[in-house]
Motif scaffolding. Sequence first.
Motif, short mmCIF file in Angstrom:
data_model
loop_
_atom_site.label_atom_id
_atom_site.label_comp_id
_atom_site.label_asym_id
_atom_site.label_seq_id
_atom_site.Cartn_x
_atom_site.Cartn_y
_atom_site.Cartn_z
N GLU A 136 0.85 -1.19 0.00
CA GLU A 136 0.00 0.00 0.00
C GLU A 136 0.89 1.24 0.00
N PRO A 137 0.64 2.22 -0.92
CA PRO A 137 1.45 3.45 -0.89
C PRO A 137 1.32 4.13 0.47
N ASP A 138 2.39 4.68 0.93
CA ASP A 138 2.44 5.18 2.28
C ASP A 138 3.12 6.55 2.28
N GLU A 139 2.41 7.57 2.71
CA GLU A 139 2.94 8.94 2.69
C GLU A 139 4.17 9.08 3.58
N GLN A 140 4.24 8.32 4.64
CA GLN A 140 5.40 8.40 5.52
C GLN A 140 6.66 7.92 4.79
N THR A 141 6.55 6.86 4.00
CA THR A 141 7.69 6.38 3.22
C THR A 141 8.07 7.38 2.16
N ARG A 142 7.07 7.95 1.49
CA ARG A 142 7.35 8.97 0.47
C ARG A 142 8.10 10.15 1.09
N GLN A 143 7.67 10.58 2.25
CA GLN A 143 8.33 11.70 2.93
C GLN A 143 9.75 11.33 3.33
N LYS A 144 9.95 10.08 3.72
CA LYS A 144 11.29 9.63 4.08
C LYS A 144 12.23 9.69 2.87
N HIS A 145 11.73 9.26 1.69
CA HIS A 145 12.53 9.37 0.46
C HIS A 145 12.91 10.83 0.20
N ARG A 146 11.92 11.70 0.29
CA ARG A 146 12.17 13.13 0.06
C ARG A 146 13.26 13.65 0.99
N GLN A 147 13.11 13.36 2.27
CA GLN A 147 14.02 13.91 3.27
C GLN A 147 15.43 13.36 3.11
N GLN A 148 15.57 12.08 2.82
CA GLN A 148 16.90 11.49 2.66
C GLN A 148 17.65 12.14 1.50
N ILE A 149 16.96 12.35 0.40
CA ILE A 149 17.61 12.96 -0.76
C ILE A 149 17.89 14.44 -0.48
N TYR A 150 16.96 15.13 0.13
CA TYR A 150 17.17 16.54 0.46
C TYR A 150 18.38 16.69 1.38
N ASP A 151 18.46 15.85 2.39
CA ASP A 151 19.57 15.94 3.34
C ASP A 151 20.92 15.73 2.67
N ARG A 152 20.97 14.99 1.60
CA ARG A 152 22.23 14.70 0.93
C ARG A 152 22.56 15.66 -0.20
N PHE A 153 21.54 16.19 -0.90
CA PHE A 153 21.82 16.92 -2.13
C PHE A 153 21.26 18.34 -2.20
N SER A 154 20.66 18.84 -1.14
CA SER A 154 20.18 20.23 -1.19
C SER A 154 21.37 21.17 -1.17
N TRP A 155 21.17 22.39 -1.64
CA TRP A 155 22.27 23.38 -1.59
C TRP A 155 22.69 23.63 -0.15
#
Length: 179
Positions: A136-155
């Motif tokens: 089942e798609p899960d907003e918490q997992t989607r947010q985790k993907h967003r945050q992990q990538i942001y934490d590594r590659f944001s300016w």
Amino acid sequence: SVGAINASHKRMDYVIREVAALDGPRPFLLMLGQPDDETPAVRQSANDLLGDNDFEIRTVTAETIADYYLAADLFVLASLSEGFGRVFIEAALHGLACVAHDSEVTRYVLGASGLFIDCTREGNLSQAIHGIFAQEPDEQTRQKHRQQIYDRFSWESLRPQYVEMIQKCAVGAAMEAKK
């Protein structure tokens, strides 16, 4: 999938075969990217294996691609090698599960946000897609993907590393000039 619409590098033909191998109802396959000399054959393969109502190939602007990521349920790129793979970052920042060939670059870019498979083997991608859609798609997992990538590659995260690199280059150039 986002990338040049070809078979030789981005391997859109593999993605088509793997989606076609899924039991129905299959997901709609949207391939976004620039056409090249291989695109007509890729389009024909998609028509033959999926039917003209179960896929689309489009070239879209950078300004509109976010809308497609927001509408997607999953991101797949089956290329066996990438110089970096910016599209993985784009997809993960939109919370998408990302399936990629298992390589040093994809593991670096996606980290814990990726599902890594051997895209040289038939059946691996269809199995991964089936497994993802069985959950089942899960907003918490989607947010985790967003945050992990942001934490590594944001300016915000990269700025100190760029400053350090530029300072090292400046020091090296100054030392070279003194010689």
